[in-house]
Design an enzyme around this catalytic site. Structure first.
Site, PDB file in Angstrom:
ATOM      1  N   CYS A   1      -6.679  -1.932   1.612  1.00 58.38           N
ATOM      2  CA  CYS A   1      -5.686  -2.005   2.670  1.00 58.38           C
ATOM      3  C   CYS A   1      -6.380  -2.103   4.026  1.00 58.38           C
ATOM      4  O   CYS A   1      -7.311  -1.332   4.304  1.00 58.38           O
ATOM      5  CB  CYS A   1      -4.795  -0.766   2.605  1.00 58.38           C
TER       6      CYS A   1
ATOM      7  N   LYS B   1     -23.057  35.550 -12.648  1.00 55.86           N
ATOM      8  CA  LYS B   1     -23.537  35.166 -11.321  1.00 55.86           C
ATOM      9  C   LYS B   1     -23.847  33.672 -11.218  1.00 55.86           C
ATOM     10  O   LYS B   1     -23.077  32.837 -11.680  1.00 55.86           O
ATOM     11  CB  LYS B   1     -24.725  36.040 -10.938  1.00 55.86           C
ATOM     12  N   LYS B   2     -24.999  33.333 -10.642  1.00 52.50           N
ATOM     13  CA  LYS B   2     -25.306  31.926 -10.375  1.00 52.50           C
ATOM     14  C   LYS B   2     -25.444  31.130 -11.659  1.00 52.50           C
ATOM     15  O   LYS B   2     -25.005  29.964 -11.724  1.00 52.50           O
ATOM     16  CB  LYS B   2     -26.587  31.807  -9.552  1.00 52.50           C
TER      17      LYS B   2
ATOM     18  N   CYS C   1      -5.783   1.775   5.974  1.00 49.94           N
ATOM     19  CA  CYS C   1      -6.310   3.043   5.462  1.00 49.94           C
ATOM     20  C   CYS C   1      -7.517   2.873   4.553  1.00 49.94           C
ATOM     21  O   CYS C   1      -8.085   3.858   4.082  1.00 49.94           O
ATOM     22  CB  CYS C   1      -5.230   3.818   4.719  1.00 49.94           C
TER      23      CYS C   1
ATOM     24  N   ASP D   1     -33.803  30.644 -13.537  1.00 50.72           N
ATOM     25  CA  ASP D   1     -34.550  29.398 -13.513  1.00 50.72           C
ATOM     26  C   ASP D   1     -35.771  29.450 -14.432  1.00 50.72           C
ATOM     27  O   ASP D   1     -36.052  28.493 -15.174  1.00 50.72           O
ATOM     28  CB  ASP D   1     -34.966  29.059 -12.084  1.00 50.72           C
TER      29      ASP D   1
ATOM     30  N   ASP E   1     -18.399  30.012  -5.630  1.00 50.12           N
ATOM     31  CA  ASP E   1     -18.246  31.143  -6.533  1.00 50.12           C
ATOM     32  C   ASP E   1     -17.576  32.331  -5.853  1.00 50.12           C
ATOM     33  O   ASP E   1     -17.328  33.347  -6.506  1.00 50.12           O
ATOM     34  CB  ASP E   1     -19.607  31.573  -7.087  1.00 50.12           C
TER      35      ASP E   1
ATOM     36  N   CYS F   1       0.848  -1.203   0.000  1.00 48.30           N
ATOM     37  CA  CYS F   1       0.000   0.000   0.000  1.00 48.30           C
ATOM     38  C   CYS F   1       0.873   1.237   0.000  1.00 48.30           C
ATOM     39  O   CYS F   1       1.664   1.442   0.932  1.00 48.30           O
ATOM     40  CB  CYS F   1      -0.927   0.007   1.218  1.00 48.30           C
TER      41      CYS F   1
END
EC number: 2.4.1.12
Length: 993
Positions: free
Chosen positions: A79, A465-466, A82, A693, A324, A56
């Site tokens: 492993c 923007k969004k 981990c 939207d 953002d 590993c």
């Protein structure tokens, strides 16, 4: 994608790509000095080169080669320490799962334990790479592998996509399994549930009756003016005509409401066969955030945790978080969230926890022991609650530290300056926190992918923007995972129903109706709202009445969150043409006209022959459309991304290396990628309005797609809403301004989308109503002022009416109340919710909507833009403490003025009636009725002005003064303690009679 590659930052325009390593605490690494296998106790042994054998590379867990081979072939392939999946070493036989890795057998340098934990192949793809500097970063130079056109596929290369791999379902519309009966394979995954005719037919009859009564009423109003108050009469008639048109646009899209029902058991039976890989389609989940100080990281963390714990195949889910604001606070909190998810996700799935956002789960006031039978539940729940509290403390410490920005900027743990210190000028950043070979929980189970994305920003570029952030997520997810479906959520909307994605798949993967569905919209539900819902934050009238009505036509509008999209629909493709289920004969007014597309067969055949080698395997309609478009201009100059847009069922080519994918991911989020392309115009989230939207859903419906409204019994998603009056009005102002922008744009529903004829008329009515409703504020403001003017001037907007004419008014009011009552009857909305909606319609109309119209007109005519701040998602520690906070804003001026003048008008009108005798009381009642109508509708606004009610409410003081004045004037007028004596009639015989 590997989860341990580190933060990748770069700029395609500047030809830069940097890997920042060791920004997290390294995993504990065991010493290999003992050279004894801790599994069997034998010596570890050496490789053929004489080096110590290392099984590993992540933690160096001591294991010999026989144990390593046995674990890979017969065990869990991870492993023991981990939980990282074992890589195939040189000379080891291939096992299931190795195909996902690079196919080279020479992996001599893959397990160099002197390097950091990041895998070197993540950024190497035959490029010139300079070694790491002292600060842990490494510079990657060289040209990006970009092309202007899509490479041509042959049959062999398309073969891997035809099977749809792990990311999609077979391309055949009917999924058939030889072990399933014919009846099981053809059963629908959902069905429409019509509203009972006993509830719907009376409702429709009242609508028609109200329309007739309204026409008679308006005719009477137009033919009977008021000569002595002509201005008031004309104003009132204009307002009433506008209200009538607005009511028609709002009412008739609710003509055919429906409910829907899903069958989750059939979905599992068809796509999840026992002992076989899941055939459910993959889903990329988008979460967007901007300012972590206004959108608290703990809120975003709860949203992400609820996504990672959804009841859906983990290899099919990928979560992308868009930052953002390029905030290091958001980055570090997401890193902490990824670590906590390793404990939270198995706890949720083991005990079937609902909801799977820890903050909401631990604070809900219910019996958490209900239906729990596992003996260890109480103990593990107590331990998990403590883990979450410690997690919250760590997040709170980060927030407290981030309040004060150091002069030199933020520094990462390895000493590297944070690339996003300048939020307006920074490179693109990507970090894979969870994923293959690193995304395991504490029990060794795979976790969904979790990817941090911050798009590049430079001065002089328009970022939108969004909407721009969401389009960046579309492209980066297409490069890395390319799921055929996408779910977008606001950072404060967590998954309340772990089966919500399955609910959407019942529609999108249905072979009968799913191919023409562009998105499945869920209703918005909210936490933290006061019991009385003073400002109609729940908006149940819209979500439980209007949206059900639209679902019966062409589908609901897109409301910005809680929506599962078909990726191909966002790419601007038309819905596939094919055989449709037989429908009942219906009128064109409800379902729109049906037009047949005409084109020459010879032209179509020539086009198909020209593009057949390139687009083999695609349906004929898409072949024809792809032959007419310039892919580079449409999608941008990324060969990898353009190739992904042609994969209807999603998936990433197995030959793609992680290094090349990461470079392309940085490329597609660069600030100049969208220049001279169709992004924001025809593709993705549409630009041009702050309410992107509405535009995005409108464009899809105009292309002929339909949408679905899904309302599961347990709410799919829940979020937070601004319960403070000022914040609520600012939120409504933003929505209304977006509608005004759409009204004045080229996408106005009044003018756009007639050419193809795909948008049904009642659906168009609904979209027109969403863009013109802010303009109702102008007649509403005038109509709310008229009662006070009439009371102060002694005039009225109507002449003295006869008994017969009064029947029109009575019939109109009865039809209004009957329509509302019957709507409540078939929708299940409570009358209190309906009344709150009516009240806030007046409050928002005379404040936020009015300002939106003014600002929208100024923006169109003078170019004056208004910047909006993000609505705060933080809440007061005390229950509904934010509800009583008073925040002054100019939006409060118009409704306050209307309240004051109407109260003054009531006092003046009553005083005048008292002074003029009892004959004046009759005309006064009509004026008082309209004045009290205004005051009652503005009552929640008046309570909002009072603030916290820990003292005598201001409303009590106001009404006390009002009533005291009335009774004082009445007392003076009557004066009962003075004896009234009868005297001679002075009008007949004079003063000296």
């Amino acid at each position: 994608m590997e989860a341990s590659a580190g933060l990748v930052a770069g700029s395609h325009n500047r030809n830069e790509l940097v890997l920042i390593r060791n920004h997290e605490e390294p995993k504990p690494t065991r010493s290999l000095n003992g050279q004894v296998c801790e599994i069997c106790g034998d010596d570890i042994g050496l490789t053929v080169e004489g080096d110590l054998f290392v099984a590993c590379n992540e933690c160096g867990f001591p294991a010999c080669r026989p144990c390593y081979e046995y674990e890979r072939s017969e065990g869990s392939q991870v492993c023991p320490q981990c939980k990282t999946r074992y890589k195939r070493l040189k000379g080891s036989p291939r096992v299931e799962g190795d195909d996902e890795e690079d196919g080279d057998d020479d992996i001599d340098h893959e397990f160099d334990i002197t390097r950091s934990k990041a895998r070197p192949e993540l950024l190497t793809n035959n490029k010139d790479i300079t070694e790491a500097d002292d600060d842990g970063s490494r510079q990657v130079s060289g040209e990006f592998a970009l092309g202007g056109t899509v490479e041509k596929f042959d049959d062999d290369r398309l073969g891997w996509r035809a099977g749809a791999g792990i990311h999609g379902v077979p391309e055949t519309a009917d999924f058939e399994d030889p072990n399933m009966s014919m009846e099981e394979t053809r059963q629908p995954l959902s069905r429409k549930v019509p509203i009972a005719s006993s509830k719907l037919n009376p409702y429709r009859m009242v609508i028609v009756l109200r329309l007739v009564v309204l026409a008679v009423f308006l005719r009477y109003r137009l033919l009977n003016p008021v000569p002595d108050a002509f201005g008031l009469w004309l104003t009132s008639v204009i307002c009433e005509i506008w209200f009538a048109v607005s009511w028609i646009l709002d009412q008739f899209p609710k003509w055919l409401p429906i409910d829907r029902e899903t069958y989750l058991d059939r979905l599992s039976l068809r796509f999840e066969r026992e002992g076989e890989p899941s055939m459910l389609s993959a889903v990329d989940v988008f979460v967007s955030t901007v300012d972590p100080l206004k959108e608290p990281p703990i809120v975003t963390a709860n949203t992400v945790l609820s996504i990672l714990a959804v009841d859906y195949p983990v290899e099919k889910v990928s979560c992308y978080v868009s930052d953002d604001g390029a905030s290091m606070l958001s980055f570090e909190s997401l890193s902490e969230t990824a670590e906590f998810a390793r404990k939270w996700v198995p706890f949720c799935k083991k005990f079937s926890i609902e909801p799977r956002a820890p903050e909401m789960y631990f604070t809900q006031k219910v019996d958490y022991l209900k239906d729990k039978t596992q003996p260890t539940f109480v103990k593990e729940r107590r331990a998990m609650k403590r883990e979450y509290e410690e997690f919250k403390v760590r997040i709170n410490a980060m927030v407290a530290k981030a309040i004060k920005i150091p002069p030199e900027g933020w520094i990462m743990q390895d000493g590297t300056p944070w690339p996003g210190n300048n939020t307006r000028d920074h490179p693109g950043m990507i970090q894979v926190f969870l994923g293959h070979n690193g995304g395991f929980d504490t029990e060794g189970n795979l976790l969904p992918r979790l990817v941090y994305v911050s798009r590049e920003k430079r001065p002089g570029f328009q970022h939108h923007k969004k909407a721009g952030a969401m389009n960046s997520l579309i492209r980066v997810s297409a490069v890395l995972t390319n799921a055929p479906f996408m779910l977008n959520l606001d950072c404060d909307h967590y998954v309340n129903n772990s089966k919500s994605i399955r609910e959407a798949m019942c529609f999108l993967m249905d072979p009968l109706v799913g191919r023409r569905v562009c998105y499945v919209q869920f209703p918005q539900r909210f936490d933290g709202i006061d019991r009385n819902d003073r400002y109609a934050n729940r908006n149940t009238v819209f979500f439980d009445i209007n949206m059900k009505g639209l679902d019966g036509i062409q589908g609901p509008v897109y409301v910005g969150t809680g929506c599962v999209f078909r990726r191909q629909a966002l790419y601007g493709y038309d819905p596939p043409s094919g055989p449709k289920r037989p429908k009942m004969v219906s009128c064109d007014c409800c379902f729109g006209s049906r037009k047949k597309l005409k084109f020459s067969k010879s032209d179509a055949g020539a086009a198909q022959e020209a593009i057949l080698p390139t687009f083999q395997g695609m349906d004929d309609g898409k072949k024809l459309s792809m032959s007419e478009m310039n892919l580079e201009k449409r999608f941008g100059q990324s060969t990898t991304f353009v190739t992904s847009t042609l994969m209807e069922e999603g998936g990433v080519p197995p030959s793609s290396s992680p290094a090349s994918l990461l470079k392309e991911a940085i490329h597609v989020i660069s600030c100049g990628y969208e220049d001279k392309t169709d992004w924001g115009l025809e593709l993705g989230w549409i630009y041009g309005s702050i309410t992107e939207d509405i535009l995005t859903g409108f464009k899809m419906h105009c292309r002929g797609w339909r949408s679905i409204y899904c309302m599961p019994k347990r709410a799919a998603f829940k979020g937070s809403a601004p319960i403070n009056l000022s914040d609520r009005l600012n939120q409504v102002l933003r929505w209304a301004l977006g509608s005004v922008e759409i009204f004045f744009s080229r996408h106005s529903p009044i003018l756009y989308g007639y050419q193809d004829g795909h948008l049904k008329w009642l659906e168009r009515f609904a979209y027109v109503n969403t863009t013109i409703y802010p303009f109702t504020s102008l007649p509403l403001l005038a109509y709310c002022t008229l009662p006070a003017i009439c009371l102060l001037t002694g005039k009225f907007i109507m002449p003295a009416i006869s008994t017969f004419a009064s029947l029109f008014f009575i019939a109109l009011f009865i039809s209004i109340f009957a329509t509302g009552i019957l709507e409540l009857r078939w929708s299940g909305v409570r009358i209190e919710e309906w009344w709150r909606n009516e009240q806030f319609w007046v409050i928002g109309g005379v404040s936020a909507h009015l300002f939106a119209v003014v600002q929208g007109i100024l923006k169109v005519l003078a170019g004056i833009d208004t910047n909006f701040t993000v609505t705060s998602k933080a809440s007061d520690d005390e229950d509904f403490g934010e509800l009583y906070a008073f925040k002054w804003t100019t939006l409060l001026i118009p409704p306050t003025t209307i309240l004051v003048i109407n109260i003054i008008g009531v006092v003046a009108g009553i005083s005048d009636a008292i002074n003029n005798g009892y004959n004046s009381w009759g005309p006064l009642f009509g004026k008082l009725f309209f004045a009290f109508w205004v005051i009652v509708h503005l009552y929640p606004f008046l309570k909002g002005l009072m603030g916290r009610q820990n003292r005598t409410p201001t409303i009590v003081v106001i009404w006390s003064i009002l009533l005291a004045s009335i009774f004082s004037l009445l007392w003076v007028r009557i004066d009962p303690f003075v004896l009234k004596t009868k005297g001679p009639d002075t009008k007949q015989c004079g003063i000296n009679c």
